[in-house]
Design an enzyme around this catalytic site. Structure first.
Site, PDB file in Angstrom:
ATOM      1  N   GLY A 212       0.830  -1.210   0.000  1.00 10.52           N
ATOM      2  CA  GLY A 212       0.000   0.000   0.000  1.00 10.52           C
ATOM      3  C   GLY A 212       0.855   1.247   0.000  1.00 10.52           C
ATOM      4  O   GLY A 212       2.056   1.176  -0.269  1.00 10.52           O
ATOM      5  N   ASN A 213       0.259   2.374   0.304  1.00 18.54           N
ATOM      6  CA  ASN A 213       1.039   3.609   0.401  1.00 18.54           C
ATOM      7  C   ASN A 213       0.444   4.508   1.486  1.00 18.54           C
ATOM      8  O   ASN A 213      -0.582   4.191   2.074  1.00 18.54           O
ATOM      9  CB  ASN A 213       1.108   4.328  -0.952  1.00 18.54           C
ATOM     10  CG  ASN A 213      -0.264   4.716  -1.461  1.00 18.54           C
ATOM     11  OD1 ASN A 213      -0.941   5.558  -0.882  1.00 18.54           O
ATOM     12  ND2 ASN A 213      -0.698   4.081  -2.547  1.00 18.54           N
ATOM     13  N   ARG A 214       1.105   5.626   1.736  1.00 14.19           N
ATOM     14  CA  ARG A 214       0.759   6.446   2.899  1.00 14.19           C
ATOM     15  C   ARG A 214      -0.362   7.451   2.668  1.00 14.19           C
ATOM     16  O   ARG A 214      -0.615   8.294   3.519  1.00 14.19           O
ATOM     17  CB  ARG A 214       1.998   7.230   3.360  1.00 14.19           C
ATOM     18  CG  ARG A 214       3.117   6.375   3.868  1.00 14.19           C
ATOM     19  CD  ARG A 214       4.222   7.288   4.400  1.00 14.19           C
ATOM     20  NE  ARG A 214       5.488   6.598   4.497  1.00 14.19           N
ATOM     21  CZ  ARG A 214       5.825   5.827   5.516  1.00 14.19           C
ATOM     22  NH1 ARG A 214       4.988   5.662   6.511  1.00 14.19           N
ATOM     23  NH2 ARG A 214       6.996   5.231   5.532  1.00 14.19           N
ATOM     24  N   ALA A 279      -4.104   7.780  -4.674  1.00 15.67           N
ATOM     25  CA  ALA A 279      -2.735   7.321  -4.921  1.00 15.67           C
ATOM     26  C   ALA A 279      -2.837   5.852  -5.332  1.00 15.67           C
ATOM     27  O   ALA A 279      -2.751   4.953  -4.494  1.00 15.67           O
ATOM     28  CB  ALA A 279      -1.902   7.480  -3.662  1.00 15.67           C
TER      29      ALA A 279
END
Ligand code: CTP
Length: 402
Positions: A212-214, A279
């Site tokens: 995943g990402n932030r 994102a």
């Protein structure tokens, strides 16, 4: 203005005396005016002044019958809340702003503000330090997010002898804001259909793990909230986040880039604009495991093979007809050049460049610094501001394209 009902709320502040001119000008323009005053306001100017100017009784006490059409005091606040086409609170003190932000309703004005479903205009007026205090600023952001129309106080000499923002705006500025609201022009995106994506995507490694990402999703949610408040029909496709759905927004929850692509494609028809603030993962694990992957004893490394996901925006850009396409970019080097290249490659109308740096932590923050770049390479660099305000600036640009 003719025949429109303007409810004016006055709170405690020296600028209360100037509201006499506001009431007089509203009456002159044909509006019907009723005035509510807080107890503190009555210490600055006598209610009689406003009663004479508005040709109506002044409402200040929650517990007295002020002779509304309904003699029952228990419903007086509801009568006033329903009577108004617009509520204008000027001057709005720091205390009243704080009460409104938290729903504290211990006086008639605050109760009516809570009870009304009509637009509310606030003119924050106070000493500069009180206005600039982070507490007041946070409360104002909260109220803006709920759709209050806030008039920025002009800078200048204040009653305290200090100088700074905190003055009551010119009466004509307040009247213009009332006219705008009454002519519905603040609903400037009415009938526009906007599809917005927000948040990260999670790409499964196995049933319990993901790549995943932030991204927190806050920017996309702020755009959805602001667009809905401006009257747009908003569909929000959200990756995994803990954020609450803004009012009047249709939300579709997805997890992976593939699910987001499908949701976008099945909702993109008849939209006026697509704002891809999500994102989206560029890569996902090849063949995610069906069972939880076990730790391999004795093995110090583990390989995870990734494959590209489909680029949603690029796909929309290829088939582009009338829908405006807005992308986001987050770059760590050659920011402008890379963002411009993305805009060109994906056939976008606008690209919003998030600044990335230690000072401006974009992830999870309520503040953001962005630059908006258009097809002709024109760059609008915005200063650091709450994401909700940046959202409105982005929507102003989208509105021009639509
Ligand atoms: N985007 C998308 N679909 C993807 C990946 C990204 O629609 N599979 C969108 C994002 O929502 C964003 C824009 O494309 O609006 C830019 O995404 P980004 O990942 O920064 O750009 P890339 O073109 O993937 O380039 P790079 O990762 O190399 O910076």
């Amino acid at each position: 203005m003719r025949g429109r009902h303007v409810l004016v709320g006055i709170t405690g502040g020296i600028a209360a005396y100037k509201v006499g001119y506001l009431v007089r000008d509203l009456i002159k323009s044909g509006a019907e005016v009723k005035v509510m005053m807080t107890e503190s306001a009555t210490r600055f100017v006598a209610p009689l002044t406003f009663s004479v100017l508005s040709k109506n009784p002044v409402y200040s006490d929650l517990w007295t019958n002020n002779q509304t059409s309904n003699p029952d005091i228990s419903t007086q606040h509801v009568d006033l809340a329903n009577w108004a086409d617009v509520l204008v609170i000027a001057p709005a003190s720091a205390n009243t702003i704080a009460k409104l932000a938290y729903g504290i309703s211990d006086n008639l004005l605050a109760v009516v503000a809570l009870a009304t479903t009509r637009p509310i205009i606030l003119a924050p007026t106070m000493d500069a330090e009180m206005y600039l205090n982070q507490v007041t600023q946070n409360n104002l952001v909260t109220l803006k997010e709920r759709g209050y129309i806030i008039l920025d106080p002009p800078k200048g000499e204040l009653a305290s002898g200090l100088s700074g923002p905190g003055r009551l705006p010119e009466i004509k500025v307040i009247i213009e804001a009332i006219e705008n609201v009454l002519s519905q022009s603040y609903q400037d995106l009415k009938s526009k259909r906007i599809l917005i994506t927000a948040g990260p995507t999670y790409e499964a490694i196995d049933p319990v793990r993901f790549v995943g990402n932030r991204s927190s999703g806050k920017m996309g949610f702020a755009i959805a909230n602001a667009a809905a408040l401006r009257g747009a029909k908003v569909t929000l496709i959200a990756g995994p986040t803990h954020l609450e759905t803004p009012r009047n927004v249709t939300r579709i929850d997805v997890e992976s880039a593939e699910e987001m692509l499908e949701a976008v494609l099945s909702n993109v028809k008849k939209t006026d604009a697509v704002v891809m603030a999500a994102a989206v993962a560029d890569y996902r694990p090849v063949n995610p495991a069906r069972q939880k992957i076990k730790k391999q004893a004795g093995s110090k490394t583990m390989d995870l093979q990734l494959e590209t996901t489909r680029d949603i925006l690029a796909e929309l850009g290829r088939k582009k007809r009338t829908t405006a396409l807005i992308g986001f970019a987050l770059e760590t080097n050659d920011e402008i050049a890379n963002a411009k290249e993305k805009l060109r490659k994906k056939n976008l109308d606008l690209i919003v460049l998030n600044s990335f740096g230690k000072k401006n932590q974009v992830f999870g923050s309520n503040l953001n610094t962005v630059a908006i770049i258009d097809k002709h390479g024109k760059i609008e660099q915005l200063p650091i501001m709450p994401k909700f305000e940046a959202a409105n600036k982005i929507l102003n640009r989208i509105k021009k394209i639509l």
